[in-house]
Design a protein around this motif. Structure first.
Motif, PDB file in Angstrom:
ATOM      1  N   ALA A  84      47.845  36.549  41.609  1.00 29.71           N
ATOM      2  CA  ALA A  84      46.732  35.745  42.137  1.00 29.71           C
ATOM      3  C   ALA A  84      45.432  36.143  41.456  1.00 29.71           C
ATOM      4  CB  ALA A  84      46.597  35.920  43.646  1.00 29.71           C
ATOM      5  N   ILE A  85      44.559  35.150  41.298  1.00 31.93           N
ATOM      6  CA  ILE A  85      43.213  35.375  40.757  1.00 31.93           C
ATOM      7  C   ILE A  85      42.206  35.018  41.844  1.00 31.93           C
ATOM      8  CG2 ILE A  85      41.516  34.691  39.003  1.00 31.93           C
ATOM      9  CD1 ILE A  85      43.912  33.807  37.257  1.00 31.93           C
ATOM     10  N   ASP A  86      41.295  35.918  42.127  1.00 31.92           N
ATOM     11  CA  ASP A  86      40.178  35.632  43.025  1.00 31.92           C
ATOM     12  C   ASP A  86      38.953  35.437  42.137  1.00 31.92           C
ATOM     13  OD1 ASP A  86      37.965  35.715  44.775  1.00 31.92           O
ATOM     14  OD2 ASP A  86      39.008  37.026  46.189  1.00 31.92           O
ATOM     15  N   ARG A  87      38.636  34.174  41.870  1.00 29.97           N
ATOM     16  CA  ARG A  87      37.553  33.889  40.929  1.00 29.97           C
ATOM     17  C   ARG A  87      36.199  34.331  41.464  1.00 29.97           C
ATOM     18  NH1 ARG A  87      38.506  27.670  39.754  1.00 29.97           N
ATOM     19  NH2 ARG A  87      36.406  27.908  38.885  1.00 29.97           N
ATOM     20  N   ALA A  88      36.000  34.218  42.759  1.00 25.67           N
ATOM     21  CA  ALA A  88      34.708  34.607  43.340  1.00 25.67           C
ATOM     22  C   ALA A  88      34.490  36.113  43.237  1.00 25.67           C
ATOM     23  CB  ALA A  88      34.631  34.153  44.797  1.00 25.67           C
ATOM     24  N   ALA A  89      35.556  36.872  43.511  1.00 24.85           N
ATOM     25  CA  ALA A  89      35.443  38.335  43.473  1.00 24.85           C
ATOM     26  C   ALA A  89      35.685  38.904  42.081  1.00 24.85           C
ATOM     27  CB  ALA A  89      36.445  38.947  44.445  1.00 24.85           C
ATOM     28  N   HIS A  90      36.117  38.063  41.137  1.00 19.28           N
ATOM     29  CA  HIS A  90      36.449  38.509  39.784  1.00 19.28           C
ATOM     30  C   HIS A  90      37.527  39.600  39.816  1.00 19.28           C
ATOM     31  CE1 HIS A  90      33.282  36.039  38.219  1.00 19.28           C
ATOM     32  NE2 HIS A  90      33.330  36.560  37.013  1.00 19.28           N
ATOM     33  N   THR A  91      38.623  39.304  40.511  1.00 24.56           N
ATOM     34  CA  THR A  91      39.730  40.250  40.577  1.00 24.56           C
ATOM     35  C   THR A  91      41.056  39.528  40.351  1.00 24.56           C
ATOM     36  OG1 THR A  91      39.962  40.003  42.976  1.00 24.56           O
ATOM     37  CG2 THR A  91      38.553  41.809  42.179  1.00 24.56           C
ATOM     38  N   GLN A  93      45.134  40.052  41.375  1.00 23.96           N
ATOM     39  CA  GLN A  93      46.108  40.774  42.185  1.00 23.96           C
ATOM     40  C   GLN A  93      47.413  40.895  41.406  1.00 23.96           C
ATOM     41  OE1 GLN A  93      45.239  41.859  45.292  1.00 23.96           O
ATOM     42  NE2 GLN A  93      47.196  42.933  45.623  1.00 23.96           N
ATOM     43  N   SER A  99      45.126  45.801  42.268  1.00 25.39           N
ATOM     44  CA  SER A  99      44.270  44.724  41.775  1.00 25.39           C
ATOM     45  C   SER A  99      43.381  45.260  40.660  1.00 25.39           C
ATOM     46  CB  SER A  99      43.418  44.131  42.902  1.00 25.39           C
ATOM     47  OG  SER A  99      42.508  45.097  43.389  1.00 25.39           O
ATOM     48  N   ALA A 249      44.669  29.176  41.059  1.00 28.38           N
ATOM     49  CA  ALA A 249      43.268  29.603  41.063  1.00 28.38           C
ATOM     50  C   ALA A 249      42.317  28.423  40.950  1.00 28.38           C
ATOM     51  CB  ALA A 249      43.018  30.582  39.920  1.00 28.38           C
TER      52      ALA A 249
END
Length: 410
Positions: A84-91, A93, A99, A249
């Motif tokens: 998974a990509i968390d674009r808002a947090a720039h991370t 998983q 992460s 994402a």
């Protein structure tokens, strides 16, 4: 950029590995992390259908050693998937529960074999994508073994050549009217076809698979109203880009992860390169392409690294493909389907090149075949002419007396 996050590359193949090294070559001294789901170092895939099959001691052709990665402070995380990509947090998983934070992210997730959508597939029905796949197939390529190859594209035909070299009986089954339908002119495909038949390969074109069944000790295949029995069936009917991570994402998917001419996705901090992405190419009027090619993976890996560092350089390389079979080398520069007319140039030793011209006379592709490196030099010069959008005179292209270098100078 924050020193703690740095550059993260998902996909430790040719493209991802080249990008990681290029970041260091370009002077970037922040963290570089390369994530791959295979246990191996990043390696080249073209040898999988050739040397990995026929070599005495098959081994990966690694892009770099563990020592070089350590020396260049590139962290290589293997046997782990990005989930998974968390674009808002720039991370990002990872599948092991950890992460990674990123400043810029490169998706070099590649492609996977297209699956044959039929029941009856079992352990004797296999695909070739990884080094481990190659080792498993190689175990069946012995004298007296029967191998059925479903698909008459580059991978299937290269594998057929390797199997014959090892003494296996080979049948190639292709649903299309001829082999190499995509991107290879019929005149060249016919030469490849005859070379395989001369080596004892049975090629059956225009025959789709009606049924296939892994029967334990052998595979039964029904095609063209006939039954083919093999000890192993290798399925090579194309590849599909790995896009699920990007799609989940919220990134745009268009025959791959859609990027602009700088290999940037809809998210300015996420790039994509190699087999997994589609991109516009200016020399073909901005036509959106997705290329499954060794050199494209190299070139886009290096370009992505530049643009992750702010270069803003457009992808402009001419597509280039190659294949070796039975001592013959096929090379193609450009996109032959852009051409409206063809000019042939005969070379020595039976080699020749077909030049593909657009309606306005512009050279848009060159397809050549011959023994060894017979066409390599002229294809390289043609590639340069294509890049310059040259409109050479057809009679000059067709004359062996006229050097292509002189056309380039003109």
């Amino acid at each position: 950029m924050t020193a703690m996050a740095g550059m993260v590359i998902i996909g430790a193949g040719e493209c991802g590995g080249r990008a990681a090294l290029a970041l260091r070559d370009l002077g970037y001294d922040g963290p570089v992390t390369l994530v791959g789901d295979e246990p191996h170092l990043p390696y080249e895939r073209p040898p999988l259908s050739k040397d990995a099959m026929t070599g005495e001691a098959p081994a990966i052709k690694a892009i770099a050693s563990d020592e070089l990665f350590a020396e260049r402070s590139i962290r290589h995380i293997h046997s782990v998937r990005a989930v998974a990509i968390d674009r808002a947090a720039h991370t990002v998983q990872l599948s092991d529960g950890s992460s990674l934070a990123y400043d810029k992210l490169l998706l070099a997730t590649g492609s996977v074999p297209r699956k044959l959508p039929m029941p009856g597939l079992g352990g004797r029905c296999v695909y070739l994508r990884t080094f481990n796949d190659a080792l498993a197939i190689r175990a069946h390529l012995n004298a007296g073994k029967r191998v059925a190859i479903i698909g008459g594209g580059f991978i299937g035909l290269e594998l057929a050549a390797s199997a014959r070299k090892l003494g296996a009986t080979v049948t190639v089954i292709e649903a299309q009217p001829r082999i190499l339908m995509r991107g290879v002119p019929a005149e060249i495909a016919e030469i490849i076809h005859k070379a395989h038949e001369a080596e004892g390969v049975a090629i059956r074109t225009g025959q789709g698979i009606a049924a296939i069944a892994d029967e334990g000790k052998e595979v039964g295949i029904t095609a063209g109203g006939q039954r083919i029995v093999a000890d192993l069936a290798v399925i090579g009917i194309g590849a599909v880009p790995v896009t699920a991570l990007a799609a989940e994402a919220g990134l745009t998917i268009d025959n791959g992860i859609a990027v602009d001419e700088h290999l940037r996705t809809a998210d300015p901090d996420i790039f994509a390169a190699g087999d997994c992405c589609s991109f516009p190419l200016a020399i073909y009027g901005g036509r959106r392409l997705r290329l499954e090619a060794w050199r494209n993976a190299q070139e886009q890996g290096a370009l992505a690294a530049k643009n992750m560092l702010g270069a803003d350089e457009a992808h402009a390389a001419v597509p280039w493909f190659w294949s070796d079979q039975y001592g013959l080398t096929l090379q193609i520069a450009g996109l032959s389907d852009e051409g409206k007319s063809i000019v042939r140039r005969d070379l020595d030793d039976g080699a020749f090149i077909l030049f593909h011209l657009a309606e306005d006379g512009r050279l848009v592709a060159a397809s050549g075949i011959g023994p060894g490196n017979a066409v390599a030099r002229d294809i390289r010069l043609a590639e340069m002419l294509i890049a310059k959008r040259a409109r050479p005179a057809p009679e000059a292209l067709g004359s062996q007396a006229v050097k292509l270098k002189s056309l380039l100078a003109a």
